[in-house]
Design a protein around this motif. Structure first.
Motif, PDB file in Angstrom:
ATOM      1  N   GLY A  29      -2.846  -1.324  -2.647  1.00 61.46           N
ATOM      2  CA  GLY A  29      -2.535  -2.011  -1.396  1.00 61.46           C
ATOM      3  C   GLY A  29      -1.824  -1.167  -0.356  1.00 61.46           C
ATOM      4  O   GLY A  29      -1.422  -1.683   0.693  1.00 61.46           O
ATOM      5  N   PHE A  30      -1.672   0.153  -0.600  1.00 65.28           N
ATOM      6  CA  PHE A  30      -1.046   1.001   0.411  1.00 65.28           C
ATOM      7  C   PHE A  30      -1.830   0.956   1.720  1.00 65.28           C
ATOM      8  O   PHE A  30      -1.272   1.077   2.807  1.00 65.28           O
ATOM      9  CB  PHE A  30      -0.973   2.453  -0.079  1.00 65.28           C
ATOM     10  CG  PHE A  30       0.109   2.723  -1.091  1.00 65.28           C
ATOM     11  CD1 PHE A  30       0.900   1.699  -1.579  1.00 65.28           C
ATOM     12  CD2 PHE A  30       0.330   4.003  -1.552  1.00 65.28           C
ATOM     13  CE1 PHE A  30       1.890   1.937  -2.509  1.00 65.28           C
ATOM     14  CE2 PHE A  30       1.322   4.273  -2.493  1.00 65.28           C
ATOM     15  CZ  PHE A  30       2.106   3.235  -2.980  1.00 65.28           C
ATOM     16  N   CYS A  31      -3.138   0.759   1.609  1.00 63.81           N
ATOM     17  CA  CYS A  31      -4.008   0.771   2.795  1.00 63.81           C
ATOM     18  C   CYS A  31      -3.709  -0.372   3.752  1.00 63.81           C
ATOM     19  O   CYS A  31      -3.962  -0.261   4.959  1.00 63.81           O
ATOM     20  CB  CYS A  31      -5.473   0.719   2.372  1.00 63.81           C
ATOM     21  SG  CYS A  31      -5.897  -0.714   1.342  1.00 63.81           S
ATOM     22  N   THR A  32      -3.165  -1.467   3.247  1.00 60.77           N
ATOM     23  CA  THR A  32      -2.965  -2.634   4.109  1.00 60.77           C
ATOM     24  C   THR A  32      -1.964  -2.357   5.240  1.00 60.77           C
ATOM     25  O   THR A  32      -2.106  -2.865   6.340  1.00 60.77           O
ATOM     26  CB  THR A  32      -2.484  -3.851   3.298  1.00 60.77           C
ATOM     27  OG1 THR A  32      -1.239  -3.532   2.657  1.00 60.77           O
ATOM     28  CG2 THR A  32      -3.503  -4.227   2.235  1.00 60.77           C
ATOM     29  N   ALA A  33      -0.972  -1.520   4.960  1.00 56.13           N
ATOM     30  CA  ALA A  33       0.082  -1.261   5.948  1.00 56.13           C
ATOM     31  C   ALA A  33      -0.430  -0.464   7.143  1.00 56.13           C
ATOM     32  O   ALA A  33       0.177  -0.505   8.221  1.00 56.13           O
ATOM     33  CB  ALA A  33       1.244  -0.525   5.297  1.00 56.13           C
ATOM     34  N   THR A  34      -1.538   0.265   6.973  1.00 58.71           N
ATOM     35  CA  THR A  34      -2.040   1.106   8.062  1.00 58.71           C
ATOM     36  C   THR A  34      -3.360   0.595   8.625  1.00 58.71           C
ATOM     37  O   THR A  34      -3.941   1.251   9.495  1.00 58.71           O
ATOM     38  CB  THR A  34      -2.232   2.557   7.583  1.00 58.71           C
ATOM     39  OG1 THR A  34      -3.122   2.574   6.459  1.00 58.71           O
ATOM     40  CG2 THR A  34      -0.904   3.184   7.191  1.00 58.71           C
ATOM     41  N   CYS A  35      -3.824  -0.556   8.154  1.00 58.14           N
ATOM     42  CA  CYS A  35      -5.079  -1.126   8.652  1.00 58.14           C
ATOM     43  C   CYS A  35      -4.798  -1.948   9.909  1.00 58.14           C
ATOM     44  O   CYS A  35      -4.045  -2.927   9.852  1.00 58.14           O
ATOM     45  CB  CYS A  35      -5.722  -2.009   7.587  1.00 58.14           C
ATOM     46  SG  CYS A  35      -7.182  -2.883   8.180  1.00 58.14           S
ATOM     47  N   PRO A  36      -5.382  -1.593  11.048  1.00 56.78           N
ATOM     48  CA  PRO A  36      -5.085  -2.317  12.292  1.00 56.78           C
ATOM     49  C   PRO A  36      -5.385  -3.808  12.232  1.00 56.78           C
ATOM     50  O   PRO A  36      -4.600  -4.616  12.734  1.00 56.78           O
ATOM     51  CB  PRO A  36      -5.979  -1.618  13.325  1.00 56.78           C
ATOM     52  CG  PRO A  36      -6.238  -0.268  12.761  1.00 56.78           C
ATOM     53  CD  PRO A  36      -6.288  -0.458  11.285  1.00 56.78           C
ATOM     54  N   THR A  37      -6.510  -4.184  11.622  1.00 62.46           N
ATOM     55  CA  THR A  37      -6.849  -5.603  11.600  1.00 62.46           C
ATOM     56  C   THR A  37      -5.914  -6.391  10.686  1.00 62.46           C
ATOM     57  O   THR A  37      -5.574  -7.539  10.980  1.00 62.46           O
ATOM     58  CB  THR A  37      -8.314  -5.828  11.189  1.00 62.46           C
ATOM     59  OG1 THR A  37      -8.598  -5.103   9.983  1.00 62.46           O
ATOM     60  CG2 THR A  37      -9.264  -5.355  12.283  1.00 62.46           C
TER      61      THR A  37
END
Length: 441
Positions: A29-37
């Motif tokens: 879930g690290f990706c969620t913090a940098t995903c614009p949407t």
């Protein structure tokens, strides 16, 4: 992530690639913090992790995608911030590209949606058609305010998208730049020879960008050629899921670039639009199963360089005293996440006399993303406003970016001049001072 593809499914090279990508995901879930949407909407299905689950289910079941799957995949900007963040090296780009092709093939969109996407895929890669469409849009722009306000909806209406297109239309268009087949000899001792990608939208909206590149390169001993019969790189249709068109354009470009390299020699194929660069550098992967083009595609991908990559190997000679000109550097997603080029543009600007400021939340997309600001105008507008607000905090004299889409998007929300990095470097080494954004807003 555990996958359950059958042996028959894994015999498909695309599914084999998807399986490898999916298995690399560890659900962290690290990706969620940098995903614009995800940052804007807070919906797990609008995060990379959520989309990965949706894509996995769609591919494993080998059934037509549902409207829910399409909605969340369509909302993805392909900014690739998730790939920069991911500690497991999940190659999300190749996974979402494959999902878009599957959606285009197996999902029946509403008629108006299909028509709009077909028009975008037809017009944007063809400079003559794009120029004509911009002229027509400019004429229609005054009437945009007369259109009724579209109702809020999860999927933007055709009316909302039309208004977004008209809002992006420039007030005027510059004269066309030089045509394919033009050669610009080196000034003084010849130190190299390069092809410069002409682009599609950029050559209509801002031919001054490539002119600045030509001026700077020839001034430093590099011969520049605009290759005859070159086409759009294929990025626009590739991200629309229209892979037949994108691959045909890739093959056509490989053919003419390879011929040019064999006849006159090329040290590099230089690109001033980073969205194009990310796709051209991926030609080797895109055509990996094509027996006729695979080897040549890999060679072309190796030759492709962003303009700042090439300039980092040249000793530029600053000649202009600029004073304290503060530049807010906007790092295009396709450059920082797609090509992993982060420091070079800023280093070049700093070394050549500019005061360079980083923009807060620089990892977040500005909302341009190819055709995204037309197809998803509400999300795109929110991202643009957020980006412009962050830029304003550094109080710049100018904003620099390396991608025409970002330049148009950001210019729509600020009065601060938005220029290409190469324009500033050209100015620093004897070229004209970048002025207004003629043709961009």
């Amino acid at each position: 992530m555990k996958t359950e593809f059958s042996l028959a499914q894994l015999a498909d090279p695309d599914i084999a690639v998807a399986d490898k990508i999916l298995r690399a995901c560890v659900h962290c879930g690290f990706c969620t913090a940098t995903c614009p949407t995800y940052v804007l909407l807070g919906d797990e299905l609008d995060s990379p992790r959520g989309r990965i689950y949706l894509i996995k289910e769609m591919l494993e079941k080998d059934k037509p995608p549902t409207a829910e799957v399409v909605k969340h995949i369509d909302r993805c900007l392909s900014c690739l911030a998730c790939m920069t963040t991911c500690p497991s090296g999940v190659h999300y780009m190749h996974l979402v590209d494959q999902a878009r092709v599957r959606i285009e093939k197996d999902y029946s969109r509403p008629l108006t949606e299909r028509a709009l996407r077909a028009v975008l895929g037809l017009v944007l890669p063809r400079p003559n058609l794009f120029r004509a469409s911009m002229i027509m849009a400019r004429l229609a722009r005054p009437f945009a305010a007369l259109l009724p306000a579209p109702k809020a909806a999860a999927t933007p209406s055709l009316l909302r998208r039309i208004k977004a297109m008209l809002a992006l239309a420039p007030k005027g268009l510059p004269a066309p730049g030089p045509s394919g087949g033009s050669v610009f000899p080196a000034i003084g001792e010849k130190r190299g020879r390069v092809a410069l990608l002409q682009g599609c939208a950029q050559q209509v909206l801002a031919p001054r960008i490539n002119q600045a590149a030509i001026n700077l390169l020839t001034r430093h001993g590099i011969e520049v050629v605009l290759v005859r019969d070159e086409q759009c790189c294929g990025a626009l249709t590739h991200h629309l899921g229209q892979d037949g068109d994108a691959l045909a354009r890739a093959r056509a470009n490989i053919k003419v670039w390879k011929k040019e390299a064999e006849q006159g020699g090329l040290d590099a194929i230089l690109i001033t639009a980073s969205g194009c660069g990310t796709v051209i550098k991926d030609y080797g992967f895109m055509l990996r199963e094509d027996r006729e083009y695979a080897a040549a595609a890999a060679q072309i991908s190796a030759l492709a360089k962003d303009i700042t990559e090439f300039l980092s190997g040249i000793a530029l000679a600053p000649t202009t005293q600029k004073g304290d000109v503060t530049i807010a550097y906007h790092s295009a997603c396709s450059l920082q996440h797609g090509q992993k080029i982060t420091g070079l543009p800023k280093e070049l600007l700093s070394k050549n006399g500019f005061v360079v400021k980083d923009v807060p939340e620089s990892h977040l997309c500005c909302g341009s993303a190819g055709t995204y600001n037309i197809l998803q105008p509400d999300i795109a507008s929110r991202l643009r406003d957020r980006k412009v607000a962050n830029i304003a905090t550094v109080k710049p004299d100018m904003i620099a970016a390396g991608n025409i889409g970002c330049m148009v998007q950001i210019a729509g929300g600020t009065s601060v001049p938005v220029v290409h990095t190469i324009e500033l470097l050209d100015w620093a080494t004897g070229g004209p001072k970048p002025g207004s954004l003629t043709g961009l807003n």
